[in-house]
Design an enzyme around this catalytic site. Structure first.
Site, PDB file in Angstrom:
ATOM      1  N   ASP A 121      91.832 135.569 -21.332  1.00 50.82           N
ATOM      2  CA  ASP A 121      91.015 135.510 -22.538  1.00 50.82           C
ATOM      3  C   ASP A 121      89.766 136.368 -22.344  1.00 50.82           C
ATOM      4  OD1 ASP A 121      90.366 134.683 -25.106  1.00 50.82           O
ATOM      5  OD2 ASP A 121      89.217 132.962 -24.390  1.00 50.82           O
ATOM      6  N   TYR A 123      86.130 138.400 -24.257  1.00 53.67           N
ATOM      7  CA  TYR A 123      84.832 138.010 -24.818  1.00 53.67           C
ATOM      8  C   TYR A 123      84.269 139.258 -25.499  1.00 53.67           C
ATOM      9  CZ  TYR A 123      80.248 135.554 -24.246  1.00 53.67           C
ATOM     10  OH  TYR A 123      79.046 134.890 -24.414  1.00 53.67           O
ATOM     11  N   HIS A 128      79.404 137.649 -31.222  1.00 55.39           N
ATOM     12  CA  HIS A 128      79.646 136.347 -30.590  1.00 55.39           C
ATOM     13  C   HIS A 128      78.879 136.254 -29.269  1.00 55.39           C
ATOM     14  CE1 HIS A 128      81.752 132.784 -29.137  1.00 55.39           C
ATOM     15  NE2 HIS A 128      82.076 133.444 -28.042  1.00 55.39           N
ATOM     16  N   ARG A 137      71.011 130.791 -23.455  1.00 57.28           N
ATOM     17  CA  ARG A 137      69.996 131.299 -22.529  1.00 57.28           C
ATOM     18  C   ARG A 137      68.801 131.812 -23.313  1.00 57.28           C
ATOM     19  NH1 ARG A 137      74.895 133.215 -20.853  1.00 57.28           N
ATOM     20  NH2 ARG A 137      74.579 135.205 -21.915  1.00 57.28           N
ATOM     21  N   GLU A 194      87.789 128.573 -31.226  1.00 56.47           N
ATOM     22  CA  GLU A 194      87.464 129.986 -31.117  1.00 56.47           C
ATOM     23  C   GLU A 194      88.585 130.733 -31.831  1.00 56.47           C
ATOM     24  OE1 GLU A 194      86.632 131.017 -26.991  1.00 56.47           O
ATOM     25  OE2 GLU A 194      84.611 130.172 -27.185  1.00 56.47           O
ATOM     26  N   GLU A 196      90.659 133.754 -32.566  1.00 55.40           N
ATOM     27  CA  GLU A 196      90.916 134.951 -31.775  1.00 55.40           C
ATOM     28  C   GLU A 196      92.226 135.603 -32.200  1.00 55.40           C
ATOM     29  OE1 GLU A 196      90.323 134.570 -27.589  1.00 55.40           O
ATOM     30  OE2 GLU A 196      88.857 132.936 -27.786  1.00 55.40           O
ATOM     31  N   ASP A 228      91.447 129.231 -29.381  1.00 52.74           N
ATOM     32  CA  ASP A 228      91.073 128.872 -28.014  1.00 52.74           C
ATOM     33  C   ASP A 228      90.140 127.656 -28.093  1.00 52.74           C
ATOM     34  OD1 ASP A 228      90.374 128.844 -25.331  1.00 52.74           O
ATOM     35  OD2 ASP A 228      88.899 130.462 -25.543  1.00 52.74           O
ATOM     36  N   ARG A 232      82.628 122.263 -25.473  1.00 57.98           N
ATOM     37  CA  ARG A 232      81.387 122.951 -25.084  1.00 57.98           C
ATOM     38  C   ARG A 232      80.567 122.185 -24.057  1.00 57.98           C
ATOM     39  NH1 ARG A 232      82.835 127.879 -26.472  1.00 57.98           N
ATOM     40  NH2 ARG A 232      83.244 128.107 -28.697  1.00 57.98           N
ATOM     41  N   GLN A 235      82.369 122.626 -20.747  1.00 56.22           N
ATOM     42  CA  GLN A 235      82.196 124.040 -20.385  1.00 56.22           C
ATOM     43  C   GLN A 235      80.783 124.323 -19.877  1.00 56.22           C
ATOM     44  OE1 GLN A 235      82.832 126.611 -23.767  1.00 56.22           O
ATOM     45  NE2 GLN A 235      82.531 128.498 -22.612  1.00 56.22           N
ATOM     46  N   TYR A 239      80.600 125.832 -15.974  1.00 53.82           N
ATOM     47  CA  TYR A 239      80.987 127.254 -15.968  1.00 53.82           C
ATOM     48  C   TYR A 239      80.211 128.147 -15.012  1.00 53.82           C
ATOM     49  CZ  TYR A 239      77.216 129.340 -18.828  1.00 53.82           C
ATOM     50  OH  TYR A 239      76.028 129.818 -19.297  1.00 53.82           O
ATOM     51  N   LYS A 248      88.378 124.649 -21.282  1.00 52.79           N
ATOM     52  CA  LYS A 248      89.249 125.529 -22.057  1.00 52.79           C
ATOM     53  C   LYS A 248      90.725 125.228 -21.837  1.00 52.79           C
ATOM     54  CE  LYS A 248      86.242 128.807 -23.403  1.00 52.79           C
ATOM     55  NZ  LYS A 248      86.166 129.347 -24.767  1.00 52.79           N
ATOM     56  N   THR A 252      95.570 125.725 -25.879  1.00 49.76           N
ATOM     57  CA  THR A 252      95.334 126.986 -26.585  1.00 49.76           C
ATOM     58  C   THR A 252      96.475 127.130 -27.583  1.00 49.76           C
ATOM     59  OG1 THR A 252      94.436 127.925 -24.540  1.00 49.76           O
ATOM     60  CG2 THR A 252      94.983 129.475 -26.304  1.00 49.76           C
ATOM     61  N   THR A 340      86.480 135.232 -29.064  1.00 52.22           N
ATOM     62  CA  THR A 340      86.081 134.779 -30.399  1.00 52.22           C
ATOM     63  C   THR A 340      85.700 135.965 -31.274  1.00 52.22           C
ATOM     64  OG1 THR A 340      85.138 132.842 -29.348  1.00 52.22           O
ATOM     65  CG2 THR A 340      84.488 133.260 -31.630  1.00 52.22           C
ATOM     66  N   GLU A 354      78.486 128.674 -33.131  1.00 47.73           N
ATOM     67  CA  GLU A 354      77.685 129.676 -33.829  1.00 47.73           C
ATOM     68  C   GLU A 354      77.460 129.308 -35.287  1.00 47.73           C
ATOM     69  OE1 GLU A 354      79.079 133.938 -32.927  1.00 47.73           O
ATOM     70  OE2 GLU A 354      80.662 132.644 -32.171  1.00 47.73           O
TER      71      GLU A 354
HETATM   72 MN    MN Z   1      87.995 132.282 -26.024  1.00 49.84          MN
END
Ligand code: MN
Length: 405
Positions: A121, A123, A128, A137, A194, A196, A228, A232, A235, A239, A248, A252, A340, A354
């Site tokens: 997968d 990014y 996104h 962050r 997500e 995708e 996906d 959260r 994750q 992560y 994750k 899927t 995503t 988001e």
């Molecule tokens: Mn994904």
């Protein structure tokens, strides 16, 4: 070249006309339990193996319980089989033999169409990645220093890739919000989607030999939709430093129809301008593989977003080149997903984190309820179309899933 017309008249005005011809695997009541390859034509499914036998042409690749033999056969065979299907559905002489082999879509059950080998997968949406950077962050640079130099990805769990319609069980795990003193265990409180686009590898490659940008068409058979599902809170705690793991890998979802790459010639676009010089193996000025898919996300039937796939910074061809540049080989059935899909506008974002800005701005649904993340019994459906020849649309169908406790 004009689009061929089928003797199955309603198919000619459908996003599943002869310009599309996506492949799937189905079972139906006339031969219960027997998985067969089907080709969608309008709102019908052609029993492809039986069709080959009926017209007296070689059927071995189509007379299978999964797409794997066809995937493994490679580009020249894919082109031949597609031409044969078009011929069968166009020539009036075949109408009598093939009509009984067209089953109404509602009368079949669709299955995962191929055995998923490795799953990666990515990014690849700048919007996104920037939104997630701002949310997770705050106060620092939203994109990591590597983001514009290479397509970031991770290896996912192929064994939990499921077909559209499979219920998604809310996963349990360790959760720890930044303000919590210690982690707790329980069902995720921040279950997300997500939206995708997935790419299905057909022809394998040799270990030690990278697949270059111009090898994309030789190795990739087709395209589908992917959800996906992402927990959260799980994750967010797990992560760093090795990336996504249990947040994750619980499920899927894949749309059941694999749209051949050949059906997407008219959907090809150039990716958005890149603002750094790319290393030669990723420089796609001669191999633009952006794709103009218009996606829609519905939550309990209510349209919540329209992500534009054409806005993706990295293309699938670049992702494939990057994924193999170290010499890693491809296997038949490898699946890689775009990451995503989020466009620049708020109503084009491809994940709830988001769309609700980390839960700060809940979505309002027509029944008066609001959502930050998914609740039990919520159903999410992702659909897409792409431009086809002569003003037609290429349909992808849908990937859908309902959350169960
Ligand atoms: Mn994904």
């Amino acid at each position: 070249m004009t689009t061929p017309r089928s003797w199955l008249a309603p198919a000619n005005d459908s996003p599943f006309g002869l310009h599309n011809l996506p492949y799937g695997v189905f079972t139906a009541g006339d031969r219960p339990g027997r998985r067969r390859i089907g080709v969608r034509v309008g709102d019908f499914v052609l029993d492809a193996g039986a069709a080959a036998r009926a017209v007296g042409e070689p059927s071995v690749l189509l007379d299978a319980g999964s797409l794997n033999p066809l995937l493994a056969a490679g580009r020249p065979v894919w082109t031949e089989v597609r031409a044969a299907l078009t011929r069968w559905l166009t020539e009036e002489a075949h109408r009598g033999d093939l009509s009984p082999l067209l089953l109404p879509l509602h009368a079949v059950e669709l299955h995962l169409p191929f055995e998923v080998a490795d799953y990666v997968d990515f990014y690849a949406s700048e919007h996104h990645a920037t939104n997630l950077g701002r949310i997770l962050r705050p106060g620092s640079e939203p994109l990591t220093p590597n983001w514009k130099h290479l397509p970031i990805g991770y290896h996912g769990r192929s064994g939990t890739v499921v077909v559209s319609g499979t219920p998604v069980v809310r996963p349990h795990g360790q959760r720890k919000a930044p303000a919590d003193a210690a982690p707790s265990f329980g069902p995720t409180r921040r279950l997300d989607i997500e939206a995708e686009v997935g790419f299905v590898v057909g022809a394998p490659s040799a270990m030690g030999t990278p697949v270059t940008l111009d090898g994309f068409r030789e190795h990739v058979f087709g395209v589908c939709l992917v959800n996906d599902w992402s927990a959260r809170d799980i994750q967010g705690w797990e992560y760093v430093p090795l990336g996504p793991f249990l947040g994750k890998s619980f499920a899927t979802s894949l749309s059941p129809w694999i749209v051949p790459l050949d059906a997407l010639e008219h959907a090809r676009v150039t990716a958005p301008a890149r603002d750094v010089e790319l290393l030669p193996y990723l420089d796609d000025r001669d191999e633009p593989w952006g794709l103009d898919l218009a996606m829609e996300i519905r939550l309990n039937g209510h349209l919540v977003s329209r992500p534009p796939f054409a806005s993706m910074y990295w293309t699938a061809a670049q992702q494939l080149a990057h994924m193999t540049v170290n010499g890693a080989s491809l296997r038949t059935g490898d699946l890689f997903a775009s990451g995503t899909v989020s466009g620049p506008e708020p109503e084009t974002r491809g994940a709830l984190i988001e769309l609700t800005w980390n839960g700060e701005n809940p979505l309002k649904l027509p029944d008066g309820s609001t959502r930050t993340f998914l609740e039990n019994d919520d159903e999410v459906t992702i659909t897409a179309t792409a431009p086809g020849p002569d003003g037609t649309a290429v349909g992808f169908g849908e990937v859908t899933g309902r959350i169960v406790p």
